[in-house]
Design a protein around this motif. Structure first.
Motif: not given
Length: 65
Positions: A1-10, A53-63
């Motif tokens: 599965m692939e997720f876009a995570i626009p707030d993943m900066a580093c 799980v990704i949201e709980a880590a503080g990020f905003h994924p979209s599938a």
């Protein structure tokens, strides 16, 4: 599965996502591409659970992609 995570900066962000997923599925494989802000995940977890799980880590994924 692939997720876009626009707030993943580093790399630290990618590591936080990896740790969060691996807590629930230690066998999961993650490939983060910070330049395009995507994460590919191979896991036994369902897509919706990975999103949670990704949201709980503080990020905003979209599938997708």
């Amino acid at each position: 599965m692939e997720f876009a995570i626009p707030d993943m900066a580093c790399r630290g962000c990618a590591n936080a996502i990896t740790r969060a997923v691996n807590r629930l599925d230690p066998a999961a494989k993650l490939d983060a591409d910070i330049s395009v802000k995507t994460v590919k995940i191979t896991s036994m977890l369902a897509e919706q659970r990975l999103i949670e799980v990704i949201e709980a880590a503080g990020f905003h994924p979209s599938a997708g992609n």
